[in-house]
Design a protein around this motif. Structure first.
Motif, mmCIF file in Angstrom:
data_model
loop_
_atom_site.group_PDB
_atom_site.id
_atom_site.type_symbol
_atom_site.label_atom_id
_atom_site.label_comp_id
_atom_site.label_asym_id
_atom_site.label_seq_id
_atom_site.Cartn_x
_atom_site.Cartn_y
_atom_site.Cartn_z
ATOM 1 N N LEU A 1 -27.875 27.791 31.662
ATOM 2 C CA LEU A 1 -26.472 28.183 31.777
ATOM 3 C C LEU A 1 -26.087 28.979 30.544
ATOM 4 N N ASP A 2 -25.845 30.270 30.740
ATOM 5 C CA ASP A 2 -25.453 31.168 29.657
ATOM 6 C C ASP A 2 -23.932 31.225 29.618
ATOM 7 N N GLU A 3 -23.325 30.630 28.615
ATOM 8 C CA GLU A 3 -21.866 30.558 28.531
ATOM 9 C C GLU A 3 -21.254 31.709 27.740
ATOM 10 N N VAL A 4 -22.049 32.695 27.376
ATOM 11 C CA VAL A 4 -21.567 33.846 26.623
ATOM 12 C C VAL A 4 -20.815 34.784 27.562
ATOM 13 N N SER A 5 -19.710 35.327 27.093
ATOM 14 C CA SER A 5 -18.945 36.305 27.857
ATOM 15 C C SER A 5 -19.479 37.698 27.524
ATOM 16 N N HIS A 6 -19.956 38.411 28.545
ATOM 17 C CA HIS A 6 -20.574 39.721 28.352
ATOM 18 C C HIS A 6 -19.567 40.824 28.662
ATOM 19 N N PRO A 7 -19.183 41.636 27.666
ATOM 20 C CA PRO A 7 -18.241 42.736 27.918
ATOM 21 C C PRO A 7 -18.898 43.850 28.728
#
Length: 100
Positions: free
Chosen positions: A21-27
């Motif tokens: 689970l990648d919880e990073v927000s990708h712009p």
């Protein structure tokens, strides 16, 4: 309609049993919105390998009238002359992202 709006992709759920689970927000930014296909094409500066095709993502789009959000899956991720492109399939339609 949403072309050239800024957007953010964030994984909210993993489909695979032992998935990450990648919880990073990708712009990113919206290249094209196709309502008949229920797809959004996004341009991102992140490496395409950082996006999993086995997850559910939330896409938040910043419009002039506020922020809209939807959930869905990534259908494709590829590189072309524009850059790193992600084809996002909308599963749960747009809703206003309310801030408390």
């Amino acid at each position: 309609m949403y072309e050239e709006c800024s957007a953010r992709l964030r994984m909210v759920r993993v489909i695979l049993k032992d998935g990450y689970l990648d919880e990073v927000s990708h712009p990113s930014s919206v290249i094209k919105y196709r309502p008949e296909e229920e797809c959004i094409y996004l341009l991102t500066e992140n490496k395409l390998s950082s996006f999993s095709l086995d997850g559910i993502y939330e896409c938040q789009i910043d419009t002039g009238k506020g922020t809209l959000a939807c959930t869905g899956m990534l259908l494709e991720r590829y590189w072309n002359k524009s850059g790193n492109v992600i084809k996002f399939r909308i599963q749960n339609g747009f809703y206003k992202n309310l801030v408390n």
